[in-house]
Enzyme design. Structure first.
Site, PDB file in Angstrom:
ATOM      1  N   ALA A  17      -2.388  -8.825  14.985  1.00 57.24           N
ATOM      2  CA  ALA A  17      -2.372  -8.842  16.449  1.00 57.24           C
ATOM      3  C   ALA A  17      -1.606 -10.051  16.989  1.00 57.24           C
ATOM      4  O   ALA A  17      -0.914  -9.947  18.003  1.00 57.24           O
ATOM      5  CB  ALA A  17      -3.798  -8.838  16.983  1.00 57.24           C
ATOM      6  N   ASP A  75       8.460 -10.337   8.415  1.00 62.64           N
ATOM      7  CA  ASP A  75       7.737 -10.884   7.266  1.00 62.64           C
ATOM      8  C   ASP A  75       7.927 -12.377   7.345  1.00 62.64           C
ATOM      9  O   ASP A  75       9.050 -12.877   7.431  1.00 62.64           O
ATOM     10  CB  ASP A  75       8.237 -10.349   5.929  1.00 62.64           C
ATOM     11  CG  ASP A  75       7.178 -10.607   4.865  1.00 62.64           C
ATOM     12  OD1 ASP A  75       6.058 -10.068   4.989  1.00 62.64           O
ATOM     13  OD2 ASP A  75       7.429 -11.380   3.928  1.00 62.64           O
ATOM     14  N   SER A  76       6.816 -13.068   7.389  1.00 62.36           N
ATOM     15  CA  SER A  76       6.918 -14.492   7.630  1.00 62.36           C
ATOM     16  C   SER A  76       5.903 -15.235   6.802  1.00 62.36           C
ATOM     17  O   SER A  76       4.999 -14.642   6.206  1.00 62.36           O
ATOM     18  CB  SER A  76       6.700 -14.769   9.119  1.00 62.36           C
ATOM     19  OG  SER A  76       5.556 -14.093   9.580  1.00 62.36           O
ATOM     20  N   GLY A 161      -2.981 -18.099  12.064  1.00 64.93           N
ATOM     21  CA  GLY A 161      -2.549 -18.471  10.713  1.00 64.93           C
ATOM     22  C   GLY A 161      -2.578 -19.981  10.485  1.00 64.93           C
ATOM     23  O   GLY A 161      -3.586 -20.649  10.705  1.00 64.93           O
ATOM     24  N   ARG A 189      10.222 -17.399  14.442  1.00 62.13           N
ATOM     25  CA  ARG A 189      10.348 -16.029  14.967  1.00 62.13           C
ATOM     26  C   ARG A 189      11.367 -16.014  16.116  1.00 62.13           C
ATOM     27  O   ARG A 189      12.208 -15.127  16.186  1.00 62.13           O
ATOM     28  CB  ARG A 189       8.959 -15.566  15.437  1.00 62.13           C
ATOM     29  CG  ARG A 189       8.801 -14.079  15.469  1.00 62.13           C
ATOM     30  CD  ARG A 189       7.327 -13.663  15.486  1.00 62.13           C
ATOM     31  NE  ARG A 189       6.705 -13.914  14.204  1.00 62.13           N
ATOM     32  CZ  ARG A 189       5.793 -14.866  13.973  1.00 62.13           C
ATOM     33  NH1 ARG A 189       5.375 -15.655  14.936  1.00 62.13           N
ATOM     34  NH2 ARG A 189       5.310 -15.030  12.767  1.00 62.13           N
TER      35      ARG A 189
HETATM   36  P1  IMP Z   1       2.923 -11.262   6.641  1.00 57.04           P
HETATM   37  O1  IMP Z   1       4.317 -11.523   7.147  1.00 57.04           O
HETATM   38  O2  IMP Z   1       2.217 -10.217   7.419  1.00 57.04           O
HETATM   39  O3  IMP Z   1       2.913 -11.055   5.163  1.00 57.04           O
HETATM   40  O4  IMP Z   1       2.035 -12.552   6.916  1.00 57.04           O
HETATM   41  C1  IMP Z   1       2.573 -13.785   7.138  1.00 57.04           C
HETATM   42  C2  IMP Z   1       1.481 -14.824   7.259  1.00 57.04           C
HETATM   43  O5  IMP Z   1       2.169 -16.060   7.446  1.00 57.04           O
HETATM   44  C3  IMP Z   1       0.593 -14.653   8.477  1.00 57.04           C
HETATM   45  O6  IMP Z   1      -0.575 -13.977   8.187  1.00 57.04           O
HETATM   46  C4  IMP Z   1       0.295 -16.104   8.847  1.00 57.04           C
HETATM   47  O7  IMP Z   1      -0.728 -16.584   8.081  1.00 57.04           O
HETATM   48  C5  IMP Z   1       1.522 -16.847   8.397  1.00 57.04           C
HETATM   49  N1  IMP Z   1       2.373 -17.046   9.572  1.00 57.04           N
HETATM   50  C6  IMP Z   1       3.500 -16.362   9.911  1.00 57.04           C
HETATM   51  N2  IMP Z   1       3.982 -16.793  11.085  1.00 57.04           N
HETATM   52  C7  IMP Z   1       3.136 -17.752  11.509  1.00 57.04           C
HETATM   53  C8  IMP Z   1       3.095 -18.560  12.685  1.00 57.04           C
HETATM   54  O8  IMP Z   1       3.925 -18.479  13.614  1.00 57.04           O
HETATM   55  N3  IMP Z   1       2.085 -19.428  12.741  1.00 57.04           N
HETATM   56  C9  IMP Z   1       1.151 -19.552  11.773  1.00 57.04           C
HETATM   57  N4  IMP Z   1       1.113 -18.823  10.692  1.00 57.04           N
HETATM   58  C10 IMP Z   1       2.115 -17.915  10.536  1.00 57.04           C
END
Ligand code: IMP
Length: 204
Positions: A17, A75-76, A161, A189
């Protein structure tokens, strides 16, 4: 050949979300409505890629194919060079099945300490790969990054996160201490989005 989106709606291939909210805010000024994959009942594919880009592409393609509409996937994650790049593409998984990021942040602190690395001030960066896929399988993919340092204990009620332990270079507060309008333009992002603009409709 590069392709530009012409649709007024994009499926956001994420069940997170926090991410859907940030992506919707970035698409809104372009007049594009963002629709989360969870709201459409789309399944979450397994992230079997070995890079942020590979995972973004597989998520975007799966959502575009399942919905029959263009889809955008992000994907981050957080990369800590002193931990050989961990948690990296496993950033979400470090939070465990309960998606508890206190657990993940504690683990980063513990693993840095176990390696004898000063935890406060350790270098880190967030990466964001964005992939825009069409139902015919075509996709356009970009990557953005924001550098910073880690701080412990976690600080701030905002974001999601790993935000509470990440201080972007040139700032004193964590991303978790910044309200959304302040965090957003600084992020990996937003930087990836700047590059994605070439594949989105021109600003109205
Ligand atoms: P995925 O891309 O869904 O595999 O998950 C990436 C994970 O990286 C997220 O669940 C967060 O824990 C972390 N993450 C990605 N972008 C951010 C951000 O802008 N702030 C904090 N954590 C992030």
């Amino acid at each position: 050949m590069a392709r530009r989106l012409s649709a007024a709606r994009l499926i956001v291939a994420s069940h997170n979300a926090g991410k859907v909210r940030e992506i919707a805010a970035l698409l809104d000024p372009l007049g594009i409505e963002a629709m989360g994959a969870a709201a459409l009942g789309l399944a979450e594919p397994e992230e079997t890629g070995e890079t942020f880009i590979a995972n973004a592409v597989l998520k975007a393609r799966a959502a575009a194919e399942a919905s029959g509409e263009p889809a955008l996937a992000d994907d981050s994650g957080l990369v800590v060079p002193a931990l050989d790049g961990a948690p990296g593409i496993y950033s979400a998984r470090w939070a465990g099945p309960g998606k508890d990021f206190c657990v993940a942040m504690d683990r980063i602190e513990a693993e840095l300490a176990a390696r004898g690395v000063e935890t406060v001030g350790a270098a880190a960066y967030f990466v964001c790969a964005l992939s825009l896929a069409w139902p015919d399988g075509h996709c356009e993919t970009v990557e953005g990054r924001v550098d910073g340092t880690l701080t412990f204990p976690p600080r701030g009620p905002h974001g999601f996160g790993y935000d509470p332990i990440f201080v972007p270079d040139g700032h004193r507060r964590t991303l978790g201490e910044m309200p959304p309008e302040e965090k957003q333009p600084l992020t990996h992002r937003a930087r990836a989005f700047e590059q994605l603009a070439a594949f989105l409709p021109p600003r109205p």
